[in-house]
Structures are given as structure tokens and as C-alpha cells.
Design an enzyme around this catalytic site. Structure first.
Site, PDB file in Angstrom:
ATOM      1  N   TYR A  33     -20.001 -69.099  75.992  1.00 39.59           N
ATOM      2  CA  TYR A  33     -19.924 -70.902  76.162  1.00 39.59           C
ATOM      3  C   TYR A  33     -21.798 -70.861  75.126  1.00 39.59           C
ATOM      4  CZ  TYR A  33     -23.386 -70.656  79.890  1.00 39.59           C
ATOM      5  OH  TYR A  33     -24.518 -70.986  80.387  1.00 39.59           O
ATOM      6  N   LYS A 147     -24.002 -64.656  75.950  1.00 40.90           N
ATOM      7  CA  LYS A 147     -24.161 -66.173  77.127  1.00 40.90           C
ATOM      8  C   LYS A 147     -22.501 -65.948  76.981  1.00 40.90           C
ATOM      9  CE  LYS A 147     -25.825 -70.176  76.828  1.00 40.90           C
ATOM     10  NZ  LYS A 147     -26.948 -70.895  77.911  1.00 40.90           N
ATOM     11  N   GLU A 179     -35.730 -64.533  84.142  1.00 41.77           N
ATOM     12  CA  GLU A 179     -35.399 -65.293  83.453  1.00 41.77           C
ATOM     13  C   GLU A 179     -35.046 -66.099  84.200  1.00 41.77           C
ATOM     14  OE1 GLU A 179     -32.444 -65.731  80.347  1.00 41.77           O
ATOM     15  OE2 GLU A 179     -31.544 -64.145  81.356  1.00 41.77           O
ATOM     16  N   LEU A 204     -31.478 -63.967  78.495  1.00 42.40           N
ATOM     17  CA  LEU A 204     -30.841 -64.722  77.343  1.00 42.40           C
ATOM     18  C   LEU A 204     -31.621 -65.031  75.548  1.00 42.40           C
ATOM     19  CD1 LEU A 204     -28.079 -66.137  76.361  1.00 42.40           C
ATOM     20  CD2 LEU A 204     -29.001 -68.119  76.929  1.00 42.40           C
TER      21      LEU A 204
HETATM   22  N1  PDD Z   1     -28.954 -72.141  79.866  1.00 41.99           N
HETATM   23  N2  PDD Z   1     -31.772 -67.755  80.048  1.00 41.99           N
HETATM   24  C1  PDD Z   1     -30.881 -68.443  80.846  1.00 41.99           C
HETATM   25  C2  PDD Z   1     -29.864 -66.973  80.991  1.00 41.99           C
HETATM   26  C3  PDD Z   1     -29.779 -68.999  79.852  1.00 41.99           C
HETATM   27  O1  PDD Z   1     -28.472 -70.231  81.305  1.00 41.99           O
HETATM   28  C4  PDD Z   1     -30.564 -70.635  79.658  1.00 41.99           C
HETATM   29  C5  PDD Z   1     -29.767 -71.617  79.008  1.00 41.99           C
HETATM   30  C6  PDD Z   1     -32.007 -70.341  78.811  1.00 41.99           C
HETATM   31  C7  PDD Z   1     -32.373 -70.790  77.436  1.00 41.99           C
HETATM   32  O2  PDD Z   1     -31.440 -71.103  76.722  1.00 41.99           O
HETATM   33  P1  PDD Z   1     -31.523 -71.972  75.576  1.00 41.99           P
HETATM   34  O3  PDD Z   1     -33.064 -72.241  75.748  1.00 41.99           O
HETATM   35  O4  PDD Z   1     -31.152 -71.725  74.171  1.00 41.99           O
HETATM   36  O5  PDD Z   1     -31.677 -73.085  75.795  1.00 41.99           O
HETATM   37  C8  PDD Z   1     -31.843 -68.726  79.192  1.00 41.99           C
HETATM   38  C9  PDD Z   1     -27.604 -73.470  79.675  1.00 41.99           C
HETATM   39  C10 PDD Z   1     -29.063 -74.626  78.979  1.00 41.99           C
HETATM   40  C11 PDD Z   1     -26.690 -73.849  80.697  1.00 41.99           C
HETATM   41  O6  PDD Z   1     -26.401 -72.513  80.279  1.00 41.99           O
HETATM   42  O7  PDD Z   1     -26.473 -74.587  80.658  1.00 41.99           O
END
Ligand code: PDD
Length: 288
Positions: A33, A147, A179, A204
Site C-alpha cells: 500500500y 510497505k 520508528e 520504512l
Molecule cells: N505510514 N514508518 C512507518 C512504519 C509508516 O507506516 C510510515 C507511514 C512512515 C512514514 O513514511 P512516509 O513519510 O513516507 O509517510 C514510517 C502511513 C502514513 C500509513 O501507514 O498510513
């Protein structure tokens, strides 16, 4: 009024969208996703998100369901049909459907769905006042750089954090912070170094992280990519998280310990402002 969503080539009211019970995303979490933010009717850092979407799919040998220009067209079409000015666009591609078997047959047709979520993303109470994060063991698998829709580790950790009165959680493995449940963790040290973990299979690779590190360079802020312990985080002068849905959000308490004076720190607030300014200034306006 319900949303118009996208499901395997068709824009349809959300209540009419259907996926098989044999979808491997549903049975095995065998799906990728991506989440892109929209503010002022504009997609934020979308190229970074679509790059990561392609990389994640390739890592699981799931083909791109449609060429990238068509994918962007679907995002714009969803924004237009739902009059989305602020919120997120979610994309998900599963390997496809087949009778339940760990070994997947060749030639499956991926299931591709996408939908919008209208919500306030900029200038939220969390961004203004900061959040409190719990510390908890990282229970996830070893390829967090992909992801996948397999998010139970984060779901349980965040649920537990909320039940204890925290806003979110920072996960910890081998004595180091990995994280947030859905965000990248940052601290700022007493000598004004912005610190975040280097990208690896343990976390991630955040798109917002990348954009924020670029902003540090642009604005002459020093940063260091290295892991840090929960104790170092608790002793930091500032802390924050980044993600597509939270942008730059200050962290004002980690576990029982207040960070700095317990209010959003000045460097964090500067980065927050730089991020919004860059996001609104540099992205193409939706043709919607
Ligand atoms: N999640 N780490 C994890 C585990 C995440 O699920 C996300 C983002 C991030 C930040 O990544 P980015 O800056 O590319 O959004 C780091 C999204 C927002 C979600 O699962 O809804």
C-alpha cells in the site's frame, strides 16, 4: 454521501466495491500500500510515494497494476470525484486471488483498490501542541522497508499506547528506537544535530523523512543518520515524527519523560513550517 472509490478499473460508490474473500491481501497480508497526503487540493511528495510503491511491489514480485501515468490519473480522478481538498489518498495492490495456499500460482491478476480519506492534516492540535509516545518492543517482521499491508504489529502497539493514554508509540529493537507505528522518529541533540536512523530493512524509508532531510540541507541544519536509544531520546532537547499524514509533529513526552520543557521545540517548529511551505510551493496543481 458516501465516497467514490476505485476498484479494479472502475470508479464506484464505496458500498458497491467488492473484492473476493480469496484475495491474498485479505488472507495473507500479501499486498502493498501507499499513502499520499493532499493539502489545498495538491498531492504532496507524490513522486517519492509512487517510487516507493513501485519498489515495494517489485520486492514482492507483484506487477504494477497499471502504468504510472494511469496511476496518477486515478489519484487525480479520485480527488476530483470526491472534491478532496485536504486528506489522504490510499493505494493498495494485492497479489490477486487464488484458493488458499502459501505458494502462490504464477500469473495472478493483482487486485488494485484506491480511496480518499478527507481529514485535516495541516495545523492540527497534534502539530501545534505535540504528542506523547509510549515505548514498546518492536514485534514486526524483518523486512519493514517494504510497505506491506501486514500491519498487526503497529496496530497492536498503537492500540496499547492509546489505552495507556499516549498518542502513539515508538518501537524499540535491540535497545534502539526503530520508528513510530506509522511514522519516522527523529530527535534533536543538545548541539542541534537532527538525528534519525539510516534507512535499512529495519524501518520504512519515509518519504517525509527524505523531504525533511533535504530541508535540513537547504536551511543549513546539521543532521546525522544514526540509531539512538530510548534513553538518548528521553534526554534529547527536542523530538518529532514525520509521515505523510502527520507531516512534522513534535513529540513532547517519551514514556514518562518530558522532552525539553515539554512543549514543541524551536527547531522542530521551524522544520514544520519549512515542510508546509515546500509542500505547497513545489507540487503540481491537480487538473481537477
Ligand atoms: N505510514 N514508518 C512507518 C512504519 C509508516 O507506516 C510510515 C507511514 C512512515 C512514514 O513514511 P512516509 O513519510 O513516507 O509517510 C514510517 C502511513 C502514513 C500509513 O501507514 O498510513
Amino acid at each position: 454521501m458516501g465516497r467514490i472509490v476505485y476498484c479494479n478499473g472502475v470508479f464506484t460508490p464505496e458500498e458497491d466495491a467488492r473484492i473476493s474473500i480469496f484475495d491474498r491481501g485479505f488472507l495473507f497480508g500479501d499486498a502493498i500500500y501507499e499513502v499520499t497526503a493532499v493539502i489545498a487540493g495538491r498531492l504532496i511528495d507524490n513522486d517519492l510515494h509512487l517510487d516507493r510503491f513501485e519498489r515495494s511491489l517489485a520486492a514482492l514480485s507483484i506487477p504494477m497494476p497499471v502504468p504510472r501515468p494511469e496511476l496518477e490519473h486515478i489519484q487525480f480522478e479520485l480527488m476530483a470525484r470526491n472534491a478532496l481538498m485536504e486528506g489522504t489518498i490510499y493505494l493498495q495492490v494485492s497479489r490477486g486471488e487464488a484458493d488458499r495456499d502459501f505458494v502462490y500460482p504464477a500469473g495472478l491478476k493483482p487486485n488494485f483498490i484506491a480511496f480518499t480519506q478527507a481529514k485535516k492534516l495541516a495545523d492540527t492540535p497534534a502539530q501545534r501542541n505535540g504528542i506523547a509516545v509510549n515505548l514498546a518492543r518492536d514485534l514486526r517482521w524483518a523486512r519493514r522497508d517494504i510497505k506491506t499491508a501486514m500491519l498487526l504489529g503497529q496496530v497492536l502497539a498503537k492500540h496499547e499506547a492509546r489505552a495507556k493514554g499516549y498518542d502513539d508509540v515508538w518501537m524499540v529493537e535491540d535497545g534502539l528506537v526503530t520508528e513510530g507505528s506509522s511514522s519516522t522518529a527523529f530527535i534533536i541533540t543538545a548541539d542541534n544535530q537532527v538525528v534519525t536512523r539510516p534507512n535499512s530493512q529495519s524501518t520504512l524509508p519515509g518519504c517525509t523523512r527524505k523531504a525533511v532531510l533535504r530541508l535540513c540541507e537547504t536551511h543549513g541544519l546539521h543532521f546525522e543518520e544514526r540509531a539512538f536509544t530510548p534513553a538518548e531520546a528521553q534526554a534529547a532537547t527536542e523530538a518529532f515524527v514525520t509521515s505523510a499524514s502527520s507531516f512534522v509533529t513534535p513529540v513532547v513526552r517519551i514514556g514518562e519523560v518530558a522532552i525539553g520543557d515539554g512543549r514543541p521545540g524551536p527547531l522542530t517548529c521551524r522544520l514544520q513550517a519549512y515542510y508546509i511551505e515546500a509542500a505547497l510551493g513545489s507540487v503540481p496543481v491537480s487538473p481537477a
